[in-house]
Design an enzyme around this catalytic site. Structure first.
Site, PDB file in Angstrom:
ATOM      1  N   ARG A  74       0.843  -1.218   0.000  1.00 14.32           N
ATOM      2  CA  ARG A  74       0.000   0.000   0.000  1.00 14.32           C
ATOM      3  C   ARG A  74       0.867   1.253   0.000  1.00 14.32           C
ATOM      4  O   ARG A  74       0.573   2.227  -0.689  1.00 14.32           O
ATOM      5  CB  ARG A  74      -0.918   0.017   1.218  1.00 14.32           C
ATOM      6  CG  ARG A  74      -2.143  -0.855   1.033  1.00 14.32           C
ATOM      7  CD  ARG A  74      -3.104  -0.662   2.184  1.00 14.32           C
ATOM      8  NE  ARG A  74      -3.805   0.615   2.142  1.00 14.32           N
ATOM      9  CZ  ARG A  74      -4.440   1.152   3.182  1.00 14.32           C
ATOM     10  NH1 ARG A  74      -4.471   0.521   4.339  1.00 14.32           N
ATOM     11  NH2 ARG A  74      -5.055   2.299   3.068  1.00 14.32           N
ATOM     12  N   HIS A 123      -5.417   9.588  11.132  1.00 20.37           N
ATOM     13  CA  HIS A 123      -5.231   8.132  11.125  1.00 20.37           C
ATOM     14  C   HIS A 123      -3.810   7.715  10.777  1.00 20.37           C
ATOM     15  O   HIS A 123      -3.585   6.584  10.373  1.00 20.37           O
ATOM     16  CB  HIS A 123      -6.230   7.491  10.147  1.00 20.37           C
ATOM     17  CG  HIS A 123      -7.654   7.548  10.629  1.00 20.37           C
ATOM     18  ND1 HIS A 123      -8.739   7.304   9.833  1.00 20.37           N
ATOM     19  CD2 HIS A 123      -8.154   7.813  11.869  1.00 20.37           C
ATOM     20  CE1 HIS A 123      -9.862   7.425  10.542  1.00 20.37           C
ATOM     21  NE2 HIS A 123      -9.529   7.741  11.785  1.00 20.37           N
ATOM     22  N   CYS A 131       8.751   0.484  15.017  1.00 18.43           N
ATOM     23  CA  CYS A 131       8.939  -0.715  15.824  1.00 18.43           C
ATOM     24  C   CYS A 131       8.021  -0.654  17.047  1.00 18.43           C
ATOM     25  O   CYS A 131       8.057   0.320  17.803  1.00 18.43           O
ATOM     26  CB  CYS A 131      10.396  -0.851  16.258  1.00 18.43           C
ATOM     27  SG  CYS A 131      10.619  -2.247  17.393  1.00 18.43           S
ATOM     28  N   CYS A 149      12.536  -5.475  13.354  1.00 17.50           N
ATOM     29  CA  CYS A 149      13.307  -4.239  13.555  1.00 17.50           C
ATOM     30  C   CYS A 149      14.811  -4.565  13.578  1.00 17.50           C
ATOM     31  O   CYS A 149      15.240  -5.462  14.312  1.00 17.50           O
ATOM     32  CB  CYS A 149      12.880  -3.599  14.872  1.00 17.50           C
ATOM     33  SG  CYS A 149      13.890  -2.179  15.356  1.00 17.50           S
ATOM     34  N   CYS A 152      16.311  -3.818  17.327  1.00 18.55           N
ATOM     35  CA  CYS A 152      16.023  -4.611  18.537  1.00 18.55           C
ATOM     36  C   CYS A 152      15.318  -5.940  18.251  1.00 18.55           C
ATOM     37  O   CYS A 152      15.048  -6.708  19.173  1.00 18.55           O
ATOM     38  CB  CYS A 152      15.175  -3.783  19.503  1.00 18.55           C
ATOM     39  SG  CYS A 152      13.466  -3.635  18.979  1.00 18.55           S
ATOM     40  N   GLY A 189     -15.324  13.351   0.253  1.00 23.32           N
ATOM     41  CA  GLY A 189     -14.950  11.964  -0.010  1.00 23.32           C
ATOM     42  C   GLY A 189     -14.871  11.087   1.219  1.00 23.32           C
ATOM     43  O   GLY A 189     -14.037  10.190   1.277  1.00 23.32           O
ATOM     44  N   SER A 191     -17.296   8.738   4.085  1.00 19.06           N
ATOM     45  CA  SER A 191     -18.603   8.214   4.451  1.00 19.06           C
ATOM     46  C   SER A 191     -19.093   8.852   5.757  1.00 19.06           C
ATOM     47  O   SER A 191     -20.252   8.728   6.102  1.00 19.06           O
ATOM     48  CB  SER A 191     -18.527   6.692   4.608  1.00 19.06           C
ATOM     49  OG  SER A 191     -17.446   6.343   5.448  1.00 19.06           O
ATOM     50  N   GLN A 221     -25.111  10.465   5.122  1.00 14.56           N
ATOM     51  CA  GLN A 221     -24.422  11.719   5.479  1.00 14.56           C
ATOM     52  C   GLN A 221     -25.248  12.517   6.494  1.00 14.56           C
ATOM     53  O   GLN A 221     -26.473  12.368   6.525  1.00 14.56           O
ATOM     54  CB  GLN A 221     -24.184  12.568   4.220  1.00 14.56           C
ATOM     55  CG  GLN A 221     -23.231  11.922   3.227  1.00 14.56           C
ATOM     56  CD  GLN A 221     -21.788  11.863   3.746  1.00 14.56           C
ATOM     57  OE1 GLN A 221     -21.424  12.547   4.692  1.00 14.56           O
ATOM     58  NE2 GLN A 221     -20.974  11.015   3.127  1.00 14.56           N
ATOM     59  N   ALA A 234     -15.041  14.662  -6.234  1.00 13.62           N
ATOM     60  CA  ALA A 234     -14.233  15.749  -5.678  1.00 13.62           C
ATOM     61  C   ALA A 234     -13.459  16.489  -6.763  1.00 13.62           C
ATOM     62  O   ALA A 234     -13.366  17.721  -6.743  1.00 13.62           O
ATOM     63  CB  ALA A 234     -13.263  15.184  -4.637  1.00 13.62           C
TER      64      ALA A 234
HETATM   65  P1  OAD Z   1     -14.950   5.082   2.942  1.00 12.34           P
HETATM   66  O1  OAD Z   1     -14.430   4.053   2.000  1.00 12.34           O
HETATM   67  O2  OAD Z   1     -15.768   4.642   4.102  1.00 12.34           O
HETATM   68  O3  OAD Z   1     -15.819   6.144   2.139  1.00 12.34           O
HETATM   69  C1  OAD Z   1     -15.360   6.730   0.940  1.00 12.34           C
HETATM   70  C2  OAD Z   1     -16.371   7.787   0.523  1.00 12.34           C
HETATM   71  O4  OAD Z   1     -15.870   8.431  -0.635  1.00 12.34           O
HETATM   72  C3  OAD Z   1     -17.756   7.240   0.175  1.00 12.34           C
HETATM   73  O5  OAD Z   1     -18.739   8.042   0.831  1.00 12.34           O
HETATM   74  C4  OAD Z   1     -17.837   7.410  -1.345  1.00 12.34           C
HETATM   75  O6  OAD Z   1     -19.156   7.655  -1.791  1.00 12.34           O
HETATM   76  C5  OAD Z   1     -16.955   8.615  -1.546  1.00 12.34           C
HETATM   77  N1  OAD Z   1     -16.344   8.777  -2.880  1.00 12.34           N
HETATM   78  C6  OAD Z   1     -15.979   7.812  -3.753  1.00 12.34           C
HETATM   79  N2  OAD Z   1     -15.426   8.366  -4.860  1.00 12.34           N
HETATM   80  C7  OAD Z   1     -15.439   9.707  -4.660  1.00 12.34           C
HETATM   81  C8  OAD Z   1     -15.001  10.835  -5.452  1.00 12.34           C
HETATM   82  N3  OAD Z   1     -14.425  10.700  -6.637  1.00 12.34           N
HETATM   83  N4  OAD Z   1     -15.172  12.064  -4.917  1.00 12.34           N
HETATM   84  C9  OAD Z   1     -15.753  12.232  -3.695  1.00 12.34           C
HETATM   85  N5  OAD Z   1     -16.185  11.218  -2.927  1.00 12.34           N
HETATM   86  C10 OAD Z   1     -16.026   9.970  -3.406  1.00 12.34           C
HETATM   87  O7  OAD Z   1     -13.684   5.938   3.411  1.00 12.34           O
HETATM   88  P2  OAD Z   1     -13.527   6.937   4.662  1.00 12.34           P
HETATM   89  O8  OAD Z   1     -14.782   7.656   4.959  1.00 12.34           O
HETATM   90  O9  OAD Z   1     -12.309   7.729   4.388  1.00 12.34           O
HETATM   91  O10 OAD Z   1      -9.574   4.296   8.864  1.00 12.34           O
HETATM   92  O11 OAD Z   1     -13.230   5.915   5.820  1.00 12.34           O
HETATM   93  C11 OAD Z   1     -12.876   6.422   7.080  1.00 12.34           C
HETATM   94  C12 OAD Z   1     -11.888   5.524   7.728  1.00 12.34           C
HETATM   95  O12 OAD Z   1     -12.368   4.181   7.709  1.00 12.34           O
HETATM   96  C13 OAD Z   1     -10.545   5.420   7.022  1.00 12.34           C
HETATM   97  O13 OAD Z   1      -9.673   6.473   7.341  1.00 12.34           O
HETATM   98  C14 OAD Z   1     -10.015   4.118   7.512  1.00 12.34           C
HETATM   99  C15 OAD Z   1     -11.268   3.269   7.452  1.00 12.34           C
HETATM  100  O14 OAD Z   1     -11.341   2.241   8.380  1.00 12.34           O
HETATM  101  C16 OAD Z   1      -8.556   3.568   9.321  1.00 12.34           C
HETATM  102  O15 OAD Z   1      -7.984   2.743   8.641  1.00 12.34           O
HETATM  103  C17 OAD Z   1      -8.229   3.859  10.743  1.00 12.34           C
END
Ligand code: OAD
Length: 250
Positions: A74, A123, A131, A149, A152, A189, A191, A221, A234
């Site tokens: 990633r 995040h 480590c 690591c 250690c 962008g 959820s 939302q 976006a």
């Molecule tokens: P999600 O995958 O839950 O949501 C992505 C959002 O982006 C959805 O609402 C889509 O509709 C929207 N989307 C997709 N394409 C888009 C575009 N071109 N322009 C605008 N919006 C678009 O991702 P997050 O909300 O970022 O945390 O998830 C939050 C957290 O959940 C992440 O940071 C991660 C995950 O678990 C950790 O890993 C701690």
């Protein structure tokens, strides 16, 4: 009407007058760069199996060395893509409004690469691994092949927040502070389902700010009299919004 419909005109008028803006972003802002989101689209990262293996500390430790290799891939993946028009518009906003703070849930560093100076990462990030025993940092590019690591022998893990872990306290409290004093919060962008990060737009609303939601999908939302949905991608909505708000600067 163009992308995002008639709300875009209204949003542009409000944004033009703003003195302090928070841009709260999630995986969707990087989707147009080719970075998979977590919960949407055919390539969503959080399949049940991936959640189990990579999204929590126990799963990560149990599934070594695969979990280490997954994060390494990633990290290399996000280095190989470029910021898109949405990231660039967010960086441009900082030239137009006295105070702009980007609060991101993303770990891909694409805001910084697009030129945003003030970025709060809630995040963590994929620039380094850490480590778990001695806290040494190593850049993913030069990280050893195994999760071991070199100092250690402890377990290397990504510098990201996994489920059941705390958000970095300073980053979170700074984000809360900025959300409480902003005039406009742009939620781009995300959820808005993962807490405590998803408190940030709610805090802005509680303190009287406008919240613009930039997303092609408005399901789930927050609803509020001062929430303006700007439906669309976006990379299309944000440049259009800035061009409407500051026509001479495009
Ligand atoms: P999600 O995958 O839950 O949501 C992505 C959002 O982006 C959805 O609402 C889509 O509709 C929207 N989307 C997709 N394409 C888009 C575009 N071109 N322009 C605008 N919006 C678009 O991702 P997050 O909300 O970022 O945390 O998830 C939050 C957290 O959940 C992440 O940071 C991660 C995950 O678990 C950790 O890993 C701690």
């Amino acid at each position: 009407m163009s992308v995002a419909g008639e709300n875009l005109e209204r949003a542009a008028t409000i944004l033009r007058r703003a003195r302090s803006v928070v841009v709260f972003t999630g995986a969707g802002v990087s989707a147009e760069s080719g970075v998979p989101t977590y919960r949407s689209g055919a390539d969503g990262l959080w399949s049940v199996q991936n959640m189990e293996r990579y999204a929590n500390p126990d799963g990560y430790a149990r599934h070594l060395p695969d979990s280490f290799a997954w994060y390494r891939a990633r990290a290399s993946g996000v280095r190989s893509v470029e910021p898109n028009a949405g990231h660039v518009a967010i960086a441009r906003l900082a030239q137009l409004v006295p105070r702009v703070t980007v609060v991101t849930q993303n770990i891909d560093s694409l805001h910084q690469r697009a030129g945003s100076a003030e970025v709060i990462e809630l995040h963590g990030h994929l620039r380094t691994a850490r480590c778990a025993q001695c806290d040494a940092r190593v850049e993913w590019q030069g990280a050893p092949d195994s999760a071991c690591c070199v100092d250690c022998g402890g377990m290397l893990r990504p510098e990201v927040v996994m489920f059941r872990e705390m958000l970095p306290p300073e980053a979170y409290s700074m984000a809360v502070e900025r959300a409480a004093e902003c005039d406009v919060l742009l939620s781009v962008g995300t959820s808005n389902q993962v807490f405590p990060a998803a408190e940030i737009p709610r805090i802005a609303l509680e303190h009287g700010a406008w919240v613009f939601i930039v997303n092609p999908d408005m399901e789930g939302q927050p609803l509020h009299i001062r929430v303006l949905p700007l439906r669309g991608r976006a990379g299309e909505v944000l440049p259009a919004l800035l061009d409407l708000a500051w026509p001479a600067t495009g």
